[in-house]
Design a protein around this motif. Sequence first.
Motif, PDB file in Angstrom:
ATOM      1  N   TYR A  29       0.826  -1.206   0.000  1.00 44.08           N
ATOM      2  CA  TYR A  29       0.000   0.000   0.000  1.00 44.08           C
ATOM      3  C   TYR A  29       0.860   1.255   0.000  1.00 44.08           C
ATOM      4  O   TYR A  29       1.958   1.283   0.559  1.00 44.08           O
ATOM      5  CB  TYR A  29      -0.881   0.023   1.256  1.00 44.08           C
ATOM      6  N   ALA A  30       0.317   2.294  -0.580  1.00 50.37           N
ATOM      7  CA  ALA A  30       0.920   3.617  -0.429  1.00 50.37           C
ATOM      8  C   ALA A  30       0.758   4.061   1.023  1.00 50.37           C
ATOM      9  O   ALA A  30      -0.233   3.723   1.683  1.00 50.37           O
ATOM     10  CB  ALA A  30       0.243   4.615  -1.364  1.00 50.37           C
ATOM     11  N   ASP A  31       1.720   4.812   1.512  1.00 48.41           N
ATOM     12  CA  ASP A  31       1.657   5.266   2.908  1.00 48.41           C
ATOM     13  C   ASP A  31       0.389   6.062   3.187  1.00 48.41           C
ATOM     14  O   ASP A  31      -0.162   6.006   4.297  1.00 48.41           O
ATOM     15  CB  ASP A  31       2.878   6.129   3.224  1.00 48.41           C
ATOM     16  N   SER A  32      -0.090   6.773   2.190  1.00 48.11           N
ATOM     17  CA  SER A  32      -1.249   7.647   2.393  1.00 48.11           C
ATOM     18  C   SER A  32      -2.547   6.890   2.628  1.00 48.11           C
ATOM     19  O   SER A  32      -3.524   7.477   3.111  1.00 48.11           O
ATOM     20  CB  SER A  32      -1.415   8.567   1.179  1.00 48.11           C
ATOM     21  N   LYS A  48     -11.105  10.513   2.937  1.00 47.72           N
ATOM     22  CA  LYS A  48     -10.772  11.923   3.138  1.00 47.72           C
ATOM     23  C   LYS A  48     -10.963  12.672   1.822  1.00 47.72           C
ATOM     24  O   LYS A  48     -10.871  12.078   0.751  1.00 47.72           O
ATOM     25  CB  LYS A  48      -9.318  12.049   3.583  1.00 47.72           C
ATOM     26  N   PRO A  49     -11.151  13.967   1.893  1.00 45.05           N
ATOM     27  CA  PRO A  49     -11.278  14.743   0.641  1.00 45.05           C
ATOM     28  C   PRO A  49     -10.088  14.559  -0.292  1.00 45.05           C
ATOM     29  O   PRO A  49     -10.255  14.561  -1.521  1.00 45.05           O
ATOM     30  CB  PRO A  49     -11.386  16.182   1.143  1.00 45.05           C
ATOM     31  N   GLU A  50      -8.910  14.358   0.274  1.00 47.29           N
ATOM     32  CA  GLU A  50      -7.720  14.177  -0.553  1.00 47.29           C
ATOM     33  C   GLU A  50      -7.681  12.826  -1.250  1.00 47.29           C
ATOM     34  O   GLU A  50      -6.788  12.577  -2.064  1.00 47.29           O
ATOM     35  CB  GLU A  50      -6.441  14.385   0.261  1.00 47.29           C
ATOM     36  N   ASP A  51      -8.623  11.947  -0.960  1.00 48.82           N
ATOM     37  CA  ASP A  51      -8.738  10.687  -1.690  1.00 48.82           C
ATOM     38  C   ASP A  51      -9.525  10.862  -2.990  1.00 48.82           C
ATOM     39  O   ASP A  51      -9.629   9.923  -3.785  1.00 48.82           O
ATOM     40  CB  ASP A  51      -9.440   9.626  -0.843  1.00 48.82           C
ATOM     41  N   THR A  52     -10.073  12.043  -3.203  1.00 48.15           N
ATOM     42  CA  THR A  52     -10.818  12.314  -4.423  1.00 48.15           C
ATOM     43  C   THR A  52      -9.920  12.157  -5.646  1.00 48.15           C
ATOM     44  O   THR A  52      -8.866  12.790  -5.725  1.00 48.15           O
ATOM     45  CB  THR A  52     -11.415  13.731  -4.391  1.00 48.15           C
TER      46      THR A  52
END
Length: 120
Positions: free
Chosen positions: A58-61, A85-89
């Motif tokens: 997996y990516a760390d994020s 999270k919004p940054e997963d958009t």
Amino acid sequence: QLQASGGGLVRPGGSLRLSCAGSGFIMDDYVIGWFRQAPGKEREFVARITWSGASTDYADSVKGRFTISRDNAKNTVYLQMNSLKPEDTAVYYCAADPLLTSRVDDDYYWGQGTLVTVSS
């Protein structure tokens, strides 16, 4: 051919499950990966799973929030996404290659992508 599905609009903290269905080839011969591309950004690695399902990466994020799995009998790989999270958009793509890594490679078999929007 790879067909990604399951995207949609979800609120922060919510969950979605993406599916990547293969046709015309036997997916258990391939490492399958999920990548994503947010607006204005480069495509990036999210997760991958080996042909047996015994090894995942997996990516760390997304570690601790996303889970990749596969059902070779259904020729399908899943990406369970929790605590979004919004940054997963992004547009999420699945890809297949016998030696797929976290590197984006045009030589992979790519699906058409499915849009995930995380917003309140």
